[in-house]
Design a protein around this motif. Structure first.
Motif, PDB file in Angstrom:
ATOM      1  N   ASN A 123       0.543   4.231  -2.721  1.00  0.00           N
ATOM      2  CA  ASN A 123       0.303   5.626  -2.352  1.00  0.00           C
ATOM      3  C   ASN A 123       1.336   6.565  -2.971  1.00  0.00           C
ATOM      4  O   ASN A 123       0.999   7.644  -3.490  1.00  0.00           O
ATOM      5  N   ASP A 124       2.600   6.159  -2.926  1.00  0.00           N
ATOM      6  CA  ASP A 124       3.637   6.996  -3.539  1.00  0.00           C
ATOM      7  C   ASP A 124       3.424   7.111  -5.053  1.00  0.00           C
ATOM      8  O   ASP A 124       3.622   8.181  -5.648  1.00  0.00           O
ATOM      9  N   GLN A 132       0.824  -1.204   0.000  1.00  0.00           N
ATOM     10  CA  GLN A 132       0.000   0.000   0.000  1.00  0.00           C
ATOM     11  C   GLN A 132       0.865   1.264   0.000  1.00  0.00           C
ATOM     12  O   GLN A 132       0.497   2.275  -0.613  1.00  0.00           O
ATOM     13  N   THR A 133       1.998   1.226   0.654  1.00  0.00           N
ATOM     14  CA  THR A 133       2.908   2.377   0.633  1.00  0.00           C
ATOM     15  C   THR A 133       3.411   2.646  -0.784  1.00  0.00           C
ATOM     16  O   THR A 133       3.485   3.804  -1.239  1.00  0.00           O
ATOM     17  N   TYR A 135      -6.594   5.798 -10.293  1.00  0.00           N
ATOM     18  CA  TYR A 135      -6.879   6.601  -9.100  1.00  0.00           C
ATOM     19  C   TYR A 135      -8.166   6.133  -8.433  1.00  0.00           C
ATOM     20  O   TYR A 135      -8.221   5.980  -7.201  1.00  0.00           O
ATOM     21  N   LEU A 158      -5.675   4.897   6.496  1.00  0.00           N
ATOM     22  CA  LEU A 158      -6.005   5.364   5.148  1.00  0.00           C
ATOM     23  C   LEU A 158      -7.117   6.400   5.216  1.00  0.00           C
ATOM     24  O   LEU A 158      -8.119   6.214   5.915  1.00  0.00           O
ATOM     25  N   ALA A 183      -7.567   2.831  -6.743  1.00  0.00           N
ATOM     26  CA  ALA A 183      -6.798   2.989  -5.501  1.00  0.00           C
ATOM     27  C   ALA A 183      -7.704   3.423  -4.347  1.00  0.00           C
ATOM     28  O   ALA A 183      -7.533   2.971  -3.200  1.00  0.00           O
ATOM     29  N   ALA A 214      -8.360   1.105  -1.059  1.00  0.00           N
ATOM     30  CA  ALA A 214      -8.052   1.649   0.276  1.00  0.00           C
ATOM     31  C   ALA A 214      -9.186   1.351   1.248  1.00  0.00           C
ATOM     32  O   ALA A 214      -8.945   1.017   2.432  1.00  0.00           O
TER      33      ALA A 214
END
Length: 540
Positions: A226-227, A222-223, A251, A282, A254, A258
């Motif tokens: 996100n980046d 997940q990190t 997007y 999140l 994602a 989340a």
């Protein structure tokens, strides 16, 4: 009965493990490795002992021969494909998962290569254990766990790095790299979310042990996502429409993942998975930002429009630089003595024998000359003239049109010689001569209508001439050929009629003379000869 059936299955499973260990001690070349694999993946419904797992990792260490690594992968794959027990399958998957996390990367490379050359080791879509109702739930989670491990290897092929071990690289990627790697990471997270336990599998101790490793890996995955999303948002408003559509779908996916990951963390906390670990918190982005992205997406430029605008800007820049170039005064050159001009000696040019340097003549002038030469007879003044071409029509000045529009003197001569009925003088004369020749030929008994009669006496008969003799080598016009064919057919019919009348006359003469031979040919000389011969015979 159910408890007794379960006890029998456990006894049979323990017997199988003991038998396999005994066979490995006698026939195996890798006795220690085979024994460690069997004991680490036995039928006991408890997590494997760490001792046997460490023995397996020892044979997978970088200092061991690559043959040991290959044999270990084959042994794990064989153990996974032959079993129908959920505990054995799950323990084997745990050993593989821990080896991917803890062992040298060479094991991962060997495992990927083995999967390419043979059947997929982690392909367990049809695995099931129907020994009990709980085994059904355990089998379902084993299949989801195998899919996650298989997707983990596939993501390494796309990303070229391990998400769990290597640092995150999605923050510094360009647009093309983001559009390639983000879908792979999101698909990996999708398989991870599928490992959420359902029913009785939530309380199984072996499943909880495997789920703890999956939950820890979700933080790194997940990190990385996100980046990548932050990097994607920074580049979104400069993308073309096709790339912007893909980025917008990523997007939105994602955001949805989340939410699902938050639910996954809540389930893990409820069954005491990841105790002491810090899961991600999140937060959802504002709805106004999503609306702004949709508005840009509707007005995003196409690829061809962007390229065309760049070309227009380049052309305008070149025009501007050319316009500004002459306006800048150049510094005056310092006065100096003029340099003597060197005269080069004249070079003799080679003679052009083929006249290839001459300019090509004007084709319109040649057409006018050809038209004047071929159009011998000009059109009369009182003849009706064709309407001239309008402004929209092109005026034809080629000599081919002159051949059609300007009549020639030869055409007038042919027209003047034509008589009534479409016959000309030459054809009429030939018909008269042919009739005269046939009338003279009737006087001979051996008359051949197709043979020329030789001249007799002092008067010589004029030879017959073919009126088309001079044009036999050239094909006549179509109308001339049709007239000639009609004339020849008419002459042939006249000849047939004359022969028929001559034969009827001979038959009448033969019927009036009772002593005449009906089969004798008509002829004066032959009749006299036949009469004399009959007279002589009668006198005798």
């Amino acid at each position: 009965m159910a408890g007794g059936g379960t006890g029998i299955r456990k006894y049979v499973g323990a017997l199988k493990d003991t038998t396999t260990v005994s066979i490995a001690k006698v026939n195996s070349d890798y006795k220690e490795l085979d024994i460690a694999i069997v004991k680490a993946t036995n039928h006991v419904e408890n997590p494997a002992k760490e001792k046997y797992i460490r023995d397996i990792f020892y044979h997978l260490s970088p200092g061991r021969p690559r043959a040991d690594v290959a044999y270990c992968i084959r042994a794990l794959g064989r153990r996974l494909s032959k079993t129908r027990n959920w505990a054995v399958a799950l323990k084997t998957l745990i050993v593989i998962h821990r080896a991917l996390r803890e062992v040298d990367p060479t094991f991962r490379d060997e495992f990927i290569s083995y999967g390419r050359t043979s059947s997929r080791v982690l392909h367990m879509s049809y695995f099931k254990d129907d020994s009990s109702a709980e085994a059904w739930d355990y089998s379902a989670w084993v299949r989801d766990y195998a899919l996650y491990l298989e997707e983990r290897l596939e993501s390494f092929r796309v990303l070229n790095y391990d998400v769990e071990k290597d640092p995150v690289r999605t923050r510094d990627l360009d647009t093309v790299g983001l559009l390639d790697q983000l879908p792979a990471l999101q698909q990996l997270l999708f398989r991870l979310l599928g490992c959420q336990p359902q029913g009785s599998s939530s309380y199984n101790i072996i499943i909880q042990h495997a789920l703890s490793m999956v939950a820890l890996e979700s933080v790194k995955i997940q990190t990385a996502i996100n980046d990548g999303i932050l990097n994607l948002v920074d580049k979104f408003f400069e993308m073309q429409r096709d790339d912007a559509i893909r980025a917008f779908d990523m997007y939105k996916r994602a955001i949805s993942q989340a939410e699902q990951l938050s639910e996954f963390y809540e389930v893990c906390k409820s069954i005491h998975i990841g105790r002491g670990e810090r899961f991600l918190k999140l937060e959802q982005p504002p709805a106004s930002f999503l609306a702004t992205m949709e508005e840009y997406l509707s007005n995003a430029p196409l690829a061809s429009t962007v390229q065309r605008n760049q070309a227009v800007l380049t052309i305008e820049y070149k025009k501007k630089s050319e316009a500004e170039g002459p306006s800048m005064p150049s510094p005056p050159a310092p006065e100096s003595e003029p340099e003597p001009v060197k005269e080069d000696p004249p070079v003799a040019e080679p003679t052009d024998l083929l006249r290839m340097d001459e300019s090509a003549p004007d084709t319109s002038e040649i057409d006018q000359k050809n038209a004047s030469a071929l159009a011998i007879v000009q059109q009369a003044d009182n003849a009706p003239k064709a309407p001239g071409p309008t402004s929209t029509e092109s005026v034809a000045t080629s000599w081919e049109l002159a051949l059609v529009t300007a009549p020639s003197s030869n055409g007038n001569a042919v027209t003047s010689s034509k008589l009534a009925g479409g016959l000309d003088l030459l054809t009429l004369d030939s018909l008269y001569n042919e009739a005269h020749r046939q009338a003279q030929a009737q006087q001979s008994a051996n008359y051949n209508p197709w043979e020329t009669i030789p001249a007799s006496g002092a008067i010589m008969q004029q030879p017959m001439h073919d009126p088309f003799y001079t044009s036999n080598s050239i094909a006549a016009a179509r109308n001339v050929q049709m007239v000639a064919m009609a004339q020849q057919q008419h002459a042939f019919m006249l000849q047939q009629e004359q022969q028929r009348q001559m034969m009827m006359t001979q038959q009448q003469q033969a019927s009036s003379n009772p002593f005449a031979d009906p089969y004798m040919h008509a002829g004066t000389g032959m009749q006299l000869h036949a009469g004399n011969a009959y007279t002589g015979t009668g006198m005798m």
